[in-house]
Design a protein around this motif. Structure first.
Motif, PDB file in Angstrom:
ATOM      1  N   PRO A  78       0.716  -1.521   0.183  1.00  0.00           N
ATOM      2  CA  PRO A  78      -0.210   0.085   0.021  1.00  0.00           C
ATOM      3  C   PRO A  78       0.340   1.275   0.368  1.00  0.00           C
ATOM      4  CG  PRO A  78      -0.589  -0.950   1.860  1.00  0.00           C
ATOM      5  CD  PRO A  78       0.164  -1.823   1.084  1.00  0.00           C
ATOM      6  N   TYR A  79       1.940   1.587   0.381  1.00  0.00           N
ATOM      7  CA  TYR A  79       2.941   2.643   0.529  1.00  0.00           C
ATOM      8  C   TYR A  79       3.202   3.135  -0.815  1.00  0.00           C
ATOM      9  CZ  TYR A  79       7.468  -0.310  -0.618  1.00  0.00           C
ATOM     10  OH  TYR A  79       6.941  -1.730  -1.384  1.00  0.00           O
ATOM     11  N   MET A  80       3.157   2.274  -2.245  1.00  0.00           N
ATOM     12  CA  MET A  80       3.536   2.261  -2.938  1.00  0.00           C
ATOM     13  C   MET A  80       2.657   3.346  -4.323  1.00  0.00           C
ATOM     14  SD  MET A  80       5.610  -0.177  -5.555  1.00  0.00           S
ATOM     15  CE  MET A  80       6.011  -0.160  -7.983  1.00  0.00           C
ATOM     16  N   GLN A  81       3.249   4.118  -5.146  1.00  0.00           N
ATOM     17  CA  GLN A  81       2.164   4.468  -6.409  1.00  0.00           C
ATOM     18  C   GLN A  81       3.205   4.450  -7.449  1.00  0.00           C
ATOM     19  OE1 GLN A  81      -0.593   6.443  -5.786  1.00  0.00           O
ATOM     20  NE2 GLN A  81      -0.453   5.873  -4.198  1.00  0.00           N
ATOM     21  N   PRO A  82       2.644   3.077  -8.000  1.00  0.00           N
ATOM     22  CA  PRO A  82       2.689   2.798  -9.597  1.00  0.00           C
ATOM     23  C   PRO A  82       2.530   3.860 -10.054  1.00  0.00           C
ATOM     24  CG  PRO A  82       0.447   1.147  -8.864  1.00  0.00           C
ATOM     25  CD  PRO A  82       1.508   2.566  -7.317  1.00  0.00           C
ATOM     26  N   ASN A  83       3.439   3.478 -10.953  1.00  0.00           N
ATOM     27  CA  ASN A  83       3.420   4.632 -12.523  1.00  0.00           C
ATOM     28  C   ASN A  83       4.588   3.564 -13.660  1.00  0.00           C
ATOM     29  OD1 ASN A  83       6.586   4.953 -12.982  1.00  0.00           O
ATOM     30  ND2 ASN A  83       6.575   5.956 -11.331  1.00  0.00           N
ATOM     31  N   GLU A  84       4.133   4.609 -14.953  1.00  0.00           N
ATOM     32  CA  GLU A  84       4.518   3.116 -16.578  1.00  0.00           C
ATOM     33  C   GLU A  84       5.332   2.116 -16.013  1.00  0.00           C
ATOM     34  OE1 GLU A  84       2.878   5.524 -19.848  1.00  0.00           O
ATOM     35  OE2 GLU A  84       1.230   6.698 -19.212  1.00  0.00           O
ATOM     36  N   ASP A  85       6.288   3.342 -15.467  1.00  0.00           N
ATOM     37  CA  ASP A  85       7.652   2.884 -15.722  1.00  0.00           C
ATOM     38  C   ASP A  85       8.146   1.876 -14.909  1.00  0.00           C
ATOM     39  OD1 ASP A  85       8.488   4.976 -17.689  1.00  0.00           O
ATOM     40  OD2 ASP A  85       9.565   6.222 -15.530  1.00  0.00           O
ATOM     41  N   ASP A  86       7.441   1.237 -14.237  1.00  0.00           N
ATOM     42  CA  ASP A  86       7.245   0.263 -12.961  1.00  0.00           C
ATOM     43  C   ASP A  86       6.990  -1.230 -13.680  1.00  0.00           C
ATOM     44  OD1 ASP A  86       7.889   1.667 -10.363  1.00  0.00           O
ATOM     45  OD2 ASP A  86       6.006   1.927 -10.524  1.00  0.00           O
ATOM     46  N   PHE A  87       5.912  -1.251 -14.927  1.00  0.00           N
ATOM     47  CA  PHE A  87       6.109  -2.109 -15.676  1.00  0.00           C
ATOM     48  C   PHE A  87       7.055  -2.298 -16.440  1.00  0.00           C
ATOM     49  CE2 PHE A  87       1.883  -0.124 -13.851  1.00  0.00           C
ATOM     50  CZ  PHE A  87       1.195  -0.964 -13.974  1.00  0.00           C
ATOM     51  N   GLN A  88       7.664  -1.697 -16.892  1.00  0.00           N
ATOM     52  CA  GLN A  88       9.199  -2.243 -17.882  1.00  0.00           C
ATOM     53  C   GLN A  88       8.702  -3.036 -19.294  1.00  0.00           C
ATOM     54  OE1 GLN A  88      12.321  -2.416 -16.024  1.00  0.00           O
ATOM     55  NE2 GLN A  88      11.028  -1.076 -15.485  1.00  0.00           N
ATOM     56  N   LEU A  89       8.281  -1.892 -19.649  1.00  0.00           N
ATOM     57  CA  LEU A  89       7.351  -2.036 -21.141  1.00  0.00           C
ATOM     58  C   LEU A  89       8.341  -1.253 -22.351  1.00  0.00           C
ATOM     59  CD1 LEU A  89       3.842  -2.318 -20.910  1.00  0.00           C
ATOM     60  CD2 LEU A  89       4.824  -3.762 -20.132  1.00  0.00           C
ATOM     61  N   SER A  90       8.745  -2.006 -22.960  1.00  0.00           N
ATOM     62  CA  SER A  90       9.673  -1.542 -24.388  1.00  0.00           C
ATOM     63  C   SER A  90       8.044  -1.861 -25.317  1.00  0.00           C
ATOM     64  CB  SER A  90      10.997  -2.621 -25.225  1.00  0.00           C
ATOM     65  OG  SER A  90      11.615  -2.149 -23.736  1.00  0.00           O
ATOM     66  N   LEU A  91       8.265  -0.321 -26.468  1.00  0.00           N
ATOM     67  CA  LEU A  91       7.523  -0.643 -28.241  1.00  0.00           C
ATOM     68  C   LEU A  91       8.323  -0.269 -29.400  1.00  0.00           C
ATOM     69  CD1 LEU A  91       4.510  -0.551 -29.023  1.00  0.00           C
ATOM     70  CD2 LEU A  91       5.036   2.010 -29.149  1.00  0.00           C
ATOM     71  N   PHE A  92       8.129  -1.586 -29.740  1.00  0.00           N
ATOM     72  CA  PHE A  92       9.596  -1.527 -31.132  1.00  0.00           C
ATOM     73  C   PHE A  92       7.918  -1.363 -32.392  1.00  0.00           C
ATOM     74  CE2 PHE A  92      11.658  -4.396 -28.815  1.00  0.00           C
ATOM     75  CZ  PHE A  92      12.841  -3.634 -29.075  1.00  0.00           C
ATOM     76  N   SER A  93       8.034  -0.496 -32.891  1.00  0.00           N
ATOM     77  CA  SER A  93       8.200  -0.184 -34.731  1.00  0.00           C
ATOM     78  C   SER A  93       8.273  -1.796 -35.908  1.00  0.00           C
ATOM     79  CB  SER A  93       7.459   0.856 -34.955  1.00  0.00           C
ATOM     80  OG  SER A  93       6.674   0.850 -36.075  1.00  0.00           O
ATOM     81  N   ILE A  94       8.156  -2.457 -36.820  1.00  0.00           N
ATOM     82  CA  ILE A  94       8.798  -2.989 -37.305  1.00  0.00           C
ATOM     83  C   ILE A  94       8.666  -2.198 -38.889  1.00  0.00           C
ATOM     84  CG2 ILE A  94       8.510  -4.928 -39.017  1.00  0.00           C
ATOM     85  CD1 ILE A  94       7.138  -6.273 -36.592  1.00  0.00           C
ATOM     86  N   ARG A  95       9.885  -1.702 -39.559  1.00  0.00           N
ATOM     87  CA  ARG A  95      10.197  -1.922 -40.423  1.00  0.00           C
ATOM     88  C   ARG A  95      10.458  -2.902 -41.635  1.00  0.00           C
ATOM     89  NH1 ARG A  95      13.645   3.931 -40.582  1.00  0.00           N
ATOM     90  NH2 ARG A  95      12.470   5.407 -38.998  1.00  0.00           N
ATOM     91  N   TYR A  96       9.672  -2.321 -42.752  1.00  0.00           N
ATOM     92  CA  TYR A  96       9.283  -3.447 -43.563  1.00  0.00           C
ATOM     93  C   TYR A  96       8.929  -3.049 -45.510  1.00  0.00           C
ATOM     94  CZ  TYR A  96       4.371  -3.959 -42.946  1.00  0.00           C
ATOM     95  OH  TYR A  96       2.819  -3.344 -43.420  1.00  0.00           O
ATOM     96  N   PRO A  97       9.613  -3.855 -46.164  1.00  0.00           N
ATOM     97  CA  PRO A  97       9.125  -3.506 -47.443  1.00  0.00           C
ATOM     98  C   PRO A  97       7.610  -3.226 -48.041  1.00  0.00           C
ATOM     99  CG  PRO A  97      10.462  -5.288 -47.578  1.00  0.00           C
ATOM    100  CD  PRO A  97      10.246  -5.102 -46.207  1.00  0.00           C
ATOM    101  N   LYS A  98       6.991  -2.339 -46.885  1.00  0.00           N
ATOM    102  CA  LYS A  98       5.258  -2.378 -47.379  1.00  0.00           C
ATOM    103  C   LYS A  98       5.164  -2.716 -48.617  1.00  0.00           C
ATOM    104  CE  LYS A  98       5.236   0.183 -43.116  1.00  0.00           C
ATOM    105  NZ  LYS A  98       5.131   1.759 -42.808  1.00  0.00           N
ATOM    106  N   LYS A  99       5.549  -2.081 -49.819  1.00  0.00           N
ATOM    107  CA  LYS A  99       5.347  -2.433 -50.945  1.00  0.00           C
ATOM    108  C   LYS A  99       5.435  -3.805 -51.805  1.00  0.00           C
ATOM    109  CE  LYS A  99       6.241   2.195 -52.777  1.00  0.00           C
ATOM    110  NZ  LYS A  99       7.580   3.214 -53.878  1.00  0.00           N
TER     111      LYS A  99
END
Length: 259
Positions: A78-99
């Motif tokens: 209960p003493y803790m106030q979690p924030n987004e950083d506490d969830f330890q996430l990374s987001l990737f976008s994929i670069r690929y030959p879309k055509k």
């Protein structure tokens, strides 16, 4: 009170795991971050942690959008106030030959799993038009970035982005009421997607069906209110309510279906 009574037998192992997480947070007075959980697993965590004074729980999968399904859980004192950083996430976008190439959800998931990493280390795979993104646990992000260089025959590269760039998937649902001869998986899928029961059974035995995000190969499995069912190539449906039986002893059910 029997903690298992409201859950299926195959969920008991996960329930034991949640109880252990809860115990650790209580005894060590320190937070516990889980891998990515399906919405069904999140529901189980919520019901077990409940309104506990000693252990609180929060979920995050990269965005507060309701379209995010797979999330990590943070059980914390209960003493803790979690924030987004506490969830330890990374987001990737994929670069690929879309055509020249079209990539789907299964292609991306297959490429990620072929690295030998567990599915629980990846969050949602989001595809909007030709933009493909996915969320991973931060601890494996450098490994993923270095090793995902091709998906299928297409050469790709990964670009890390801030979580604020995660796109929302718009999924529309429509509600329908059906009568079914039983609450078996094959009966509900056949009615939902307007296919014969024999075809539904065949697809289930070929591992095309999932219940609550887990592959199921037993056509006779009994479905329950709240279950999310999916059939590859047809879509998804949620069993909203079992209303009751008709005079002919058929079940009247309310189902939400993806449009």
């Amino acid at each position: 009170m029997d903690i298992y009574q409201h859950f299926r037998k195959e969920e008991h192992h996960f329930i034991d795991l949640v109880c252990e997480w809860k115990r650790l947070v209580t005894e060590q007075y320190a937070p516990k971050l889980t891998d990515f959980l399906t919405p069904r697993e999140q529901q189980i965590v919520r019901s077990i942690v409940g309104n506990n004074d000693e252990v609180h729980v929060a979920f995050f999968g990269g965005s507060s959008s309701v379209s995010v399904e797979r999330k990590r859980a943070l059980l914390y004192p209960p003493y803790m106030q979690p924030n987004e950083d506490d969830f330890q996430l990374s987001l990737f976008s994929i670069r690929y030959p879309k055509k020249f190439v079209t990539l789907g959800h299964r292609d991306v998931l297959g490429a990620l799993l072929s690295l030998g990493v567990k599915r629980e280390k990846f969050g949602d795979i989001v595809i909007v038009d030709d933009v493909i993104q996915f969320v991973v646990a931060k601890e494996i992000a450098p490994f993923v970035k270095m090793n995902v260089t091709a998906i299928g025959k297409a050469k790709v590269s990964l670009e890390e982005q801030p979580l604020s760039q995660l796109l929302a998937v718009k999924e529309e649902w429509e509600e329908e009421t059906f009568t079914v001869s039983s609450l078996r998986l094959d009966a509900i899928l056949a009615q939902c997607f307007r296919i014969s029961r024999q075809k539904a059974q065949a697809l289930i035995t070929q591992n095309y069906a999932k219940v609550n995000w887990k592959t199921v190969d037993q056509a006779h499995m009994e479905c329950q209110e709240g279950d999310l069912l999916s059939l590859r190539g047809y879509g998804r449906c949620r069993l909203q309510a079992v209303v009751g039986q008709t005079k002919k002893e058929k079940w009247r059910i309310v189902v939400e279906k993806t449009k």
